[in-house]
Write a protein that holds these residues in place. Sequence first.
Motif, PDB file in Angstrom:
ATOM      1  N   GLU A  25      57.189  48.624  44.716  1.00 37.26           N
ATOM      2  CA  GLU A  25      57.048  49.668  45.623  1.00 37.26           C
ATOM      3  C   GLU A  25      57.073  51.033  45.096  1.00 37.26           C
ATOM      4  N   ASP A  62      48.201  46.960  42.221  1.00 38.72           N
ATOM      5  CA  ASP A  62      47.682  47.653  43.249  1.00 38.72           C
ATOM      6  C   ASP A  62      47.261  49.283  42.981  1.00 38.72           C
ATOM      7  N   TYR A  64      46.262  52.688  44.268  1.00 37.51           N
ATOM      8  CA  TYR A  64      46.222  53.486  45.751  1.00 37.51           C
ATOM      9  C   TYR A  64      45.641  54.753  45.341  1.00 37.51           C
ATOM     10  N   GLN A 100      38.974  45.000  47.154  1.00 41.90           N
ATOM     11  CA  GLN A 100      39.398  46.357  47.500  1.00 41.90           C
ATOM     12  C   GLN A 100      39.419  46.536  49.149  1.00 41.90           C
ATOM     13  N   THR A 101      40.392  47.213  49.706  1.00 48.03           N
ATOM     14  CA  THR A 101      40.677  47.500  50.913  1.00 48.03           C
ATOM     15  C   THR A 101      40.857  48.868  51.324  1.00 48.03           C
ATOM     16  N   ARG A 102      40.873  49.088  52.775  1.00 51.45           N
ATOM     17  CA  ARG A 102      41.371  50.397  53.191  1.00 51.45           C
ATOM     18  C   ARG A 102      42.840  49.848  53.790  1.00 51.45           C
ATOM     19  N   GLU A 103      43.737  50.658  53.561  1.00 44.68           N
ATOM     20  CA  GLU A 103      45.006  50.428  54.182  1.00 44.68           C
ATOM     21  C   GLU A 103      45.092  51.477  55.341  1.00 44.68           C
ATOM     22  N   SER A 104      46.066  51.076  56.166  1.00 40.94           N
ATOM     23  CA  SER A 104      46.420  52.037  57.368  1.00 40.94           C
ATOM     24  C   SER A 104      46.851  53.180  56.855  1.00 40.94           C
ATOM     25  N   ASP A 106      49.289  57.069  56.638  1.00 38.08           N
ATOM     26  CA  ASP A 106      50.631  57.230  56.558  1.00 38.08           C
ATOM     27  C   ASP A 106      50.972  57.845  57.792  1.00 38.08           C
ATOM     28  N   TYR A 113      43.182  54.009  50.237  1.00 37.29           N
ATOM     29  CA  TYR A 113      42.373  53.045  49.983  1.00 37.29           C
ATOM     30  C   TYR A 113      43.035  52.247  48.626  1.00 37.29           C
ATOM     31  N   ARG A 114      42.908  50.777  48.581  1.00 34.53           N
ATOM     32  CA  ARG A 114      43.375  50.132  47.596  1.00 34.53           C
ATOM     33  C   ARG A 114      42.606  49.295  46.848  1.00 34.53           C
ATOM     34  N   SER A 116      43.162  46.155  44.409  1.00 33.18           N
ATOM     35  CA  SER A 116      43.948  45.263  43.756  1.00 33.18           C
ATOM     36  C   SER A 116      43.325  44.381  42.556  1.00 33.18           C
TER      37      SER A 116
END
Length: 128
Positions: A25, A62, A64, A100-104, A106, A113-114, A116
């Motif tokens: 984390e 990952d 970010y 590759q993804t978009r995270e929610s 904060d 964006y991530r 991995s």
Amino acid sequence: MEQALRTLLIAGLPAVPSDRINWGEHPQFGGRPYITLHLISVNQGHHMQGPEALEQSRVQVDCYAPTFGDARGMAAAVKTALDFHSGGGFLGILFDGMRQTRESGDNAGEAIYRASLDFLTHWRTSDG
């Protein structure tokens, strides 16, 4: 293996502060961009006398960042730093895929964006 892999990334990514490369984390207010490392699986080899000192692991890295481009660029730097590396206990680190993804967002609703990457590591423990 975990400390050695983190050390490789710190050396290979001088633009990313070392406190932003962590296992498991990232501190809540640790800043961006950042990298988290996850040990997905560990397999130990065996021979007729029992277990051997060779471990094969899958590690997810990952990356970010505030944009897809930044996350992808950091992922490219990670791949350059790790892919085909051998030495210091590693018999080999091999790139095994990326997504590759978009995270929610904060708490402030800011998107992140991530990218991995998966790596297969072949690590010989010192007792083998």
